[in-house]
Design an enzyme around this catalytic site. Structure first.
Site, PDB file in Angstrom:
ATOM      1  N   GLU A 303       0.858  -1.303  -0.045  1.00 38.09           N
ATOM      2  CA  GLU A 303       0.117   0.006   0.141  1.00 38.09           C
ATOM      3  C   GLU A 303       0.906   1.323   0.066  1.00 38.09           C
ATOM      4  O   GLU A 303       0.686   2.067   0.835  1.00 38.09           O
ATOM      5  CB  GLU A 303      -1.025  -0.113   1.297  1.00 38.09           C
ATOM      6  CG  GLU A 303      -2.080  -1.180   1.160  1.00 38.09           C
ATOM      7  CD  GLU A 303      -2.953  -1.143   2.352  1.00 38.09           C
ATOM      8  OE1 GLU A 303      -2.649  -0.660   3.357  1.00 38.09           O
ATOM      9  OE2 GLU A 303      -3.898  -1.825   1.883  1.00 38.09           O
ATOM     10  N   ASP A 382      -8.970  -8.509   3.516  1.00 36.59           N
ATOM     11  CA  ASP A 382      -8.798  -7.550   4.582  1.00 36.59           C
ATOM     12  C   ASP A 382     -10.067  -7.338   5.436  1.00 36.59           C
ATOM     13  O   ASP A 382     -10.830  -6.470   5.338  1.00 36.59           O
ATOM     14  CB  ASP A 382      -8.647  -6.086   3.899  1.00 36.59           C
ATOM     15  CG  ASP A 382      -8.005  -4.949   4.786  1.00 36.59           C
ATOM     16  OD1 ASP A 382      -7.652  -5.274   6.046  1.00 36.59           O
ATOM     17  OD2 ASP A 382      -7.855  -3.868   4.686  1.00 36.59           O
ATOM     18  N   GLU A 410     -12.933  -1.559  11.627  1.00 36.04           N
ATOM     19  CA  GLU A 410     -12.699  -0.826  10.285  1.00 36.04           C
ATOM     20  C   GLU A 410     -13.909  -1.048   9.295  1.00 36.04           C
ATOM     21  O   GLU A 410     -14.311  -0.175   9.048  1.00 36.04           O
ATOM     22  CB  GLU A 410     -11.452  -1.180   9.844  1.00 36.04           C
ATOM     23  CG  GLU A 410     -11.288  -0.371   8.465  1.00 36.04           C
ATOM     24  CD  GLU A 410      -9.624  -0.671   7.870  1.00 36.04           C
ATOM     25  OE1 GLU A 410      -9.090  -1.497   8.647  1.00 36.04           O
ATOM     26  OE2 GLU A 410      -9.483  -0.180   6.624  1.00 36.04           O
TER      27      GLU A 410
HETATM   28  C1  GCV Z   1      -2.588   0.352   8.537  1.00 36.70           C
HETATM   29  C2  GCV Z   1      -6.140  -1.534   5.262  1.00 36.70           C
HETATM   30  C3  GCV Z   1      -6.568  -0.444   6.033  1.00 36.70           C
HETATM   31  C4  GCV Z   1      -5.393   0.624   6.379  1.00 36.70           C
HETATM   32  C5  GCV Z   1      -4.337  -0.340   6.905  1.00 36.70           C
HETATM   33  C6  GCV Z   1      -3.993  -1.642   6.052  1.00 36.70           C
HETATM   34  C7  GCV Z   1      -2.989  -2.426   6.961  1.00 36.70           C
HETATM   35  O1  GCV Z   1      -6.045  -1.153   4.069  1.00 36.70           O
HETATM   36  O2  GCV Z   1      -7.453   0.412   5.393  1.00 36.70           O
HETATM   37  O3  GCV Z   1      -5.763   1.569   7.136  1.00 36.70           O
HETATM   38  O4  GCV Z   1      -3.164   0.318   7.278  1.00 36.70           O
HETATM   39  O5  GCV Z   1      -5.146  -2.255   6.027  1.00 36.70           O
HETATM   40  O6  GCV Z   1      -3.318  -3.447   7.539  1.00 36.70           O
HETATM   41  O7  GCV Z   1      -1.673  -2.183   6.888  1.00 36.70           O
END
Ligand code: GCV
Length: 842
Positions: A303, A382, A410
């Site tokens: 990411e 996720d 989340e």
């Molecule tokens: C900390 C998802 C979440 C991100 C998070 C990522 C991860 O994409 O939306 O906020 O980043 O997972 O677990 O690294």
């Protein structure tokens, strides 16, 4: 683990206890008074004893906690003494070694594993023996937990942890914000530094220790290199000092590019000798300040985070860089496997983000240093409302693994929706991957047992904040509590753990216990019902807030959380014969089950198969009708939450009662937002009508855009499905109020009046509803301050909110009027008004 409970009776009360206002700060460590009659009082110990020669952190913490707890629970002030082995009428707290040396060398305590403990209570004498100090502290918390639950019976059992790694992660940023945190700013950081006042940290340490968590990674995996300045390292030492007496060690997340961005080396190549030296120095400096630091957590090449791929190095080369720096200090590297390309092309049928982690890591099996643990999210994508087990757990024979769960919600309602998560976690932990045709439960893989690994365990993203409720919703704390309990003993029953938490958090009232149990146990299936079914994922907006409904956002982008929905069909084809091949990443027996549409369970059908909307499930329903029915069923369950909670009024202190009620009322409304958005979206897409005629037909609603408008105008909402009739109204200017009115055509009677409006970030509009000139109610768009979820700056499924005024007298011909006063950028938006006869939630 051996647990011998000789006699257990729990004291439960049928009438309300006296209730004192509480704000949640104590969580489940309230130590509320429990009625202990005269004979019970007589049998309580009168001293807390530690053995001569001790004088260490966690034993002292245990004695202080016992003194505090007994004073509050049973009102008995008892002294702490150091003594030889005189345990009469006392609570003796010791490590196994201390006990054998001072008291009884014949007692076989080899049955205790690291951190395990033995608890024996017998008429006024209590022995708490830990394999180590931490175990003794856990035993003390266990004893207090029994007393708090009204259990004064004699017990004799020992218990050992499922795995050595039982950590939590915080995604706290240096500026004090928390990524995916829903309970206010960080308890650790502010303005780029460690905060001065660490009193909240101490309370967090108590809570974590009482559920046997032994590690906390304090900063975000999207890490900021400035954590590694001298000043911040000193701050980390202060944090470690607060956690240490509670048997909790700290770890930190690192940014892979730090040697360049902070160190000015001009490179962060993991094989470059200057980079290796730089990390060695940083690690030495950290351990100088925090000699018992756990180690590091690293998110790399994921990411947009920097990683070894920049230099064409493998992920294991990247991980081993840190692992080797940690080895002289005995530290552990948790290396995240959440690595995937977020620019993949959906038009290629075989592309699949779910394949990424096996593709990246399988070939590296055996190439990681022994102190590396791969931290693997429970599913391949996720933290969705339902996912299959990550196939990576079945593909690493020679690598340590830990499972990553998420306590912070989340994708699961961001603590404004009640969702008790252990039943979801259990679908993963209890899953048998049948590696090499042998039993291979996920929980046995992560403990290290299945592949004979020394290290393994658990990590959960928690993200508590400075809000007194810790997570933003009192009831969400059951997830944190249960996480600790399951990490210690994953075979425990989700409901049993929940019941313990309820007694500890809300007392011993039987009605409270039963009601919160029912609500919580129903909550995950309910949430799945009104969000995303049959393995299609949560269907939230994945490119914005991850909160409200936005099914279209899943597709046509590179993030790979696709549904592949079109006019006729839906679902990811993950078969080997015709799709992405993901089913083939599982061991043969599981692969075959998922490859074959007949043997794929309905609840994961659309995860593995692309089918027509009219495909018939094992249940006999079509996919589309299942969507419609499930969304109606889920929203209906959510409506009952409020009346269930209301039945507890007077049995729970008013402060917590009101706080939870506000969220449940909101959830009931937002479940309808979800229901309608998802149903409308797929009805539009498929043009297949709901057999029961509900979708798109709302006989009790009056669309705002069809009312007489003064100072308001119609607005086409995007995404369309987040407005009833696809339109809302907004004030024509940001500074003058608007009015929407209509004459009531329904027969006279008592109605619940529901109003759907949009509560956006950037303003706090005010609305007032009238019947003729009588005010029925007024409200403000202030959820950005009063609720937890990430607010939206748009009219959409995140900001759509429904408020209900109950039992209002309305006569045919009355004028129903809403006046909206805009504020800031929020133009007092309205969607519809519904006049609802009793029992209808249209
Ligand atoms: C900390 C998802 C979440 C991100 C998070 C990522 C991860 O994409 O939306 O906020 O980043 O997972 O677990 O690294």
């Amino acid at each position: 683990m051996l647990r011998l409970v000789l006699l257990t009776t729990l004291l439960l009360l049928d009438s309300p206890e006296s209730v004192i206002a509480e704000n949640g700060f104590d969580g489940w460590l309230r130590y509320a008074p429990v009625h202990c009659g005269k004979s019970c009082q007589r049998l309580l110990p009168s001293r807390i004893v530690t053995l001569n020669g001790t004088g260490n952190n966690s034993i002292d913490t245990a004695t202080e906690e016992l003194q505090l707890g007994l004073g509050k629970i049973v009102g008995k002030e008892i002294p702490i003494e150091r003594s030889d082995c005189d345990s009469r009428s006392s609570i003796l707290v010791a490590t196994a070694d201390q006990y054998r040396q001072a008291c009884d060398s014949s007692l076989d305590l080899s049955v205790l594993d690291e951190d395990g403990f033995w608890l024996r209570t017998s008429d006024g004498t209590v022995q708490i023996l830990g394999q180590n100090e931490r175990g003794a502290l856990y035993g003390a918390f266990e004893y207090l937990s029994l007393l708090s639950q009204g259990n004064f019976t004699n017990v004799d059992y020992r218990t050992n942890p499922h795995a050595s790694i039982r950590w939590v992660n915080q995604w706290d940023n240096m500026d004090g914000s928390i990524e995916r945190g829903y309970a206010g700013p960080s308890i650790f950081f502010s303005n780029g530094q460690i905060v001065e006042d660490l009193s909240r940290v101490k309370q967090y340490a108590r809570l974590l220790s009482s559920i046997r968590i032994n590690g906390v990674v304090v900063n975000n995996v999207n890490a900021n290199a400035t954590l590694l300045t001298d000043q911040n390292m000193d701050g980390l030492a202060r944090i470690a000092d607060v956690f240490r007496p509670y048997g909790i060690q700290i770890g930190v997340s690192l940014n892979f590019a730090s040697p360049d961005t902070l160190g000015g080396l001009g490179t962060y190549d993991p094989l470059d000798s200057a980079v290796i030296t730089w990390w060695g120095n940083v690690t030495d400096r950290l351990y100088k300040r925090v000699p018992d630091m756990l180690g590091y957590l690293v998110k790399a090449s994921s990411e947009g985070q920097p990683g070894p791929d920049t230099y064409n190095r493998t992920l294991s080369q990247g991980a081993n860089l840190f692992a080797r720096a940690l080895q002289p200090h005995g530290g552990i590297l948790m290396f995240r496997t959440f690595v995937y390309d977020h620019h993949i092309n959906e038009s290629i049928w075989t592309n699949d983000r779910a394949n990424a982690q096996v593709e990246f890591f399988k070939e590296l099996d055996g190439q990681f240093e022994d102190n590396v643990i791969l931290q693997i999210k429970f599913g391949p994508i996720d933290f969705q409302v339902r996912e299959p087990v990550s196939p990576l757990f079945a593909n690493l024979y020679h690598t340590n693994m830990a499972i990553e769960l998420q306590v912070t919600q989340e994708y699961l309602g961001q603590q404004d929706h009640l969702v008790y998560l252990p039943p979801l976690w259990k679908t993963i932990l209890d899953f048998d991957l049948r590696v090499d045709h042998k039993p291979s439960l996920v929980r046995d893989i992560v403990s290290g047992q299945r592949f004979d690994r020394q290290l393994g365990g658990w990590a959960a993203v928690v993200n508590v904040g400075t809000n007194t409720t810790w997570l933003g919703h009192h009831l969400a704390m059951s997830n944190l509590y249960a996480y600790g309990r399951l990490a210690w003993s994953p075979t425990e029953d989700s409901q049993g753990v929940l019941e313990d938490w309820i007694r500890l958090t809300f007392g011993l009232d039987r009605r409270v216990l039963e009601t919160i149990t029912d609500m919580s146990m129903a909550s995950w299936p309910m949430y799945e019902n009104y969000t995303g079914n049959l393995g299609i994922q949560t269907l939230t907006d994945i490119i914005y807030t991850h909160y409200g409904p936005s099914p279209a956002s899943q597709d046509n982008n590179g993030w790979g959380q696709w549904t592949r929905a079109d006019h006729d069909t839906i679902g990811m084809d993950r078969t080997v014969k015709n799709g992405t091949g993901n089913a083939g990443q599982y061991p043969a027996e599981v692969a075959q089950m998922y490859e074959n549409i007949e043997s794929t369970p309905d609840d994961l059908l659309l995860w593995f198969h692309h089918v027509p909307y009219k495909h018939r499930l094992h249940s006999g329903k079509t996919v589309i009708q299942h969507f419609y029915d499930a969304h109606y069923a889920g929203a209906e369950t959510a409506q009952h939450l409020v009346s269930q909670w209301d039945s507890l009024e007077g049995r729970i202190d008013q402060e917590r009662f009101d706080h939870v009620r506000k969220r449940l009322v909101y959830q009931a409304g937002h479940s309808i937002v979800w229901r309608d958005a998802i149903n409308n979206f797929y009805w539009n897409m498929s043009e297949i009508a709901d057999e029961k005629g509900r979708v798109g037909h709302h006989p009790w609603r009056m669309e705002a855009e069809s009312m007489e408008l003064y100072g308001y105008e119609a607005y086409a909402v995007n995404p369309f499905e987040s407005a009833s009739g696809y339109h809302a109204i907004v004030t024509t200017s940001n500074s003058t109020s608007g009015t929407a009115e209509t004459r009531v055509e329904a027969p006279s009677g008592k109605y619940d009046i529901a109003v759907n409006y949009y509560d956006m970030y950037g303003g706090q509009s005010q609305w007032t509803i009238y019947v003729n000139d009588r005010i029925v109610g007024s409200w403000q768009g202030d959820s950005e301050e009063t609720l937890s979820h990430t607010p939206s700056i748009y009219l959409d499924g995140h900001s759509a909110t429904r408020i209900t005024f109950e039992k209002v007298d309305v006569h045919q011909g009355d004028v129903l009027k809403i006046v909206g006063v805009p504020d800031g950028v929020e133009p007092a938006p309205l969607d519809y008004v519904a006049l609802l006869p009793p029992g209808i939630a249209d």
